[in-house]
Motif scaffolding. Structure first.
Motif, PDB file in Angstrom:
ATOM      1  N   HIS A  75      26.833  74.731   9.840  1.00 50.90           N
ATOM      2  CA  HIS A  75      25.962  74.788  11.017  1.00 50.90           C
ATOM      3  C   HIS A  75      24.683  73.988  10.785  1.00 50.90           C
ATOM      4  CE1 HIS A  75      22.944  76.546  13.743  1.00 50.90           C
ATOM      5  NE2 HIS A  75      23.963  76.672  14.575  1.00 50.90           N
ATOM      6  N   ASN A  76      24.073  74.167   9.639  1.00 51.62           N
ATOM      7  CA  ASN A  76      22.818  73.464   9.344  1.00 51.62           C
ATOM      8  C   ASN A  76      23.024  71.951   9.286  1.00 51.62           C
ATOM      9  OD1 ASN A  76      21.444  75.875   9.270  1.00 51.62           O
ATOM     10  ND2 ASN A  76      21.573  76.077   7.044  1.00 51.62           N
ATOM     11  N   GLN A  77      24.144  71.511   8.735  1.00 50.72           N
ATOM     12  CA  GLN A  77      24.432  70.075   8.702  1.00 50.72           C
ATOM     13  C   GLN A  77      24.647  69.529  10.116  1.00 50.72           C
ATOM     14  OE1 GLN A  77      27.838  69.674   6.143  1.00 50.72           O
ATOM     15  NE2 GLN A  77      26.685  70.214   4.296  1.00 50.72           N
ATOM     16  N   LEU A  78      25.327  70.304  10.939  1.00 51.74           N
ATOM     17  CA  LEU A  78      25.589  69.874  12.310  1.00 51.74           C
ATOM     18  C   LEU A  78      24.313  69.887  13.154  1.00 51.74           C
ATOM     19  CD1 LEU A  78      29.014  71.641  12.907  1.00 51.74           C
ATOM     20  CD2 LEU A  78      28.606  69.190  12.538  1.00 51.74           C
ATOM     21  N   VAL A  79      23.392  70.779  12.841  1.00 47.27           N
ATOM     22  CA  VAL A  79      22.104  70.809  13.544  1.00 47.27           C
ATOM     23  C   VAL A  79      21.353  69.498  13.311  1.00 47.27           C
ATOM     24  CG1 VAL A  79      19.788  71.854  13.532  1.00 47.27           C
ATOM     25  CG2 VAL A  79      21.809  73.305  13.674  1.00 47.27           C
ATOM     26  N   VAL A  80      21.374  69.021  12.079  1.00 51.36           N
ATOM     27  CA  VAL A  80      20.685  67.762  11.754  1.00 51.36           C
ATOM     28  C   VAL A  80      21.276  66.616  12.580  1.00 51.36           C
ATOM     29  CG1 VAL A  80      20.264  66.071   9.925  1.00 51.36           C
ATOM     30  CG2 VAL A  80      19.985  68.516   9.455  1.00 51.36           C
ATOM     31  N   ILE A  81      22.602  66.568  12.668  1.00 49.62           N
ATOM     32  CA  ILE A  81      23.255  65.516  13.456  1.00 49.62           C
ATOM     33  C   ILE A  81      22.912  65.677  14.936  1.00 49.62           C
ATOM     34  CG2 ILE A  81      25.488  64.560  14.179  1.00 49.62           C
ATOM     35  CD1 ILE A  81      26.535  65.443  11.364  1.00 49.62           C
ATOM     36  N   GLY A  82      22.954  66.902  15.419  1.00 50.27           N
ATOM     37  CA  GLY A  82      22.602  67.159  16.822  1.00 50.27           C
ATOM     38  C   GLY A  82      21.176  66.767  17.137  1.00 50.27           C
ATOM     39  N   ASP A  83      20.270  67.055  16.213  1.00 50.44           N
ATOM     40  CA  ASP A  83      18.870  66.662  16.412  1.00 50.44           C
ATOM     41  C   ASP A  83      18.731  65.144  16.445  1.00 50.44           C
ATOM     42  OD1 ASP A  83      18.116  69.304  16.501  1.00 50.44           O
ATOM     43  OD2 ASP A  83      17.242  69.333  14.475  1.00 50.44           O
ATOM     44  N   GLN A  84      19.486  64.480  15.588  1.00 51.91           N
ATOM     45  CA  GLN A  84      19.467  63.019  15.556  1.00 51.91           C
ATOM     46  C   GLN A  84      19.903  62.453  16.915  1.00 51.91           C
ATOM     47  OE1 GLN A  84      22.534  61.369  13.002  1.00 51.91           O
ATOM     48  NE2 GLN A  84      21.231  59.637  12.449  1.00 51.91           N
ATOM     49  N   LEU A  85      20.927  63.043  17.495  1.00 52.72           N
ATOM     50  CA  LEU A  85      21.396  62.593  18.806  1.00 52.72           C
ATOM     51  C   LEU A  85      20.404  62.964  19.910  1.00 52.72           C
ATOM     52  CD1 LEU A  85      25.182  63.500  18.551  1.00 52.72           C
ATOM     53  CD2 LEU A  85      24.140  61.226  18.419  1.00 52.72           C
TER      54      LEU A  85
END
Length: 146
Positions: free
Chosen positions: A54-64
């Motif tokens: 989840h934390n890794q995906l949050v970083v990607i989501g924030d980037q987008l």
């Protein structure tokens, strides 16, 4: 006396601002497709139970999500240059529109890759690869507008 929900007026103001800046045609649609893809990404993210993933995906989501103002600005500038209420793509704007369209498609495929991670059928690097494609397309769009 009629009571208006607090968020309703803000939503109307935002919609009017979008219509003023992006028009009601091609450029508004390009922006909205990107925004819907981001919304979908975050909906899927809410169901990821593994905290590390989840934390890794949050970083990607924030980037987008950080790209949404850039997409808005690209569409605003495009509407300034090629205003219109239709979905016809002006010839001079073909490359810009194509890059924005591909970016929105890649946001959607990023959300799909995320869903596969959520279902334990893929890994986070696959999501990052898709997100990188979004960024590449936005760079192309910026170049096409200049």
């Amino acid at each position: 006396m009629k009571i208006i929900p607090p968020g309703l007026l803000a939503g109307r103001r935002q919609a009017r601002r979008k219509e003023k800046d992006l028009g009601a045609g091609l450029w508004r649609r390009a922006h909205d497709r990107f925004e819907r893809g981001l919304d979908r990404y975050h909906q899927i993210l809410a169901g990821v139970e593994d905290d590390a993933v989840h934390n890794q995906l949050v970083v990607i989501g924030d980037q987008l999500a950080d790209q949404l103002p850039a997409v808005y600005e690209l569409c605003r500038r495009a509407n300034e240059r090629w205003p219109g209420e239709s979905l016809q793509i002006p010839g001079e704007a073909r490359d810009l529109h194509a890059a924005l369209s591909r970016a929105a498609n890649h946001v959607a495929t990023t959300a799909e890759a995320e869903a596969m991670v959520r279902l334990h059928h893929s890994d986070v690097p696959a999501v990052q690869r898709r997100a990188d494609q979004v960024l590449d397309c936005l760079n192309e769009a910026e170049s096409a507008l200049d």
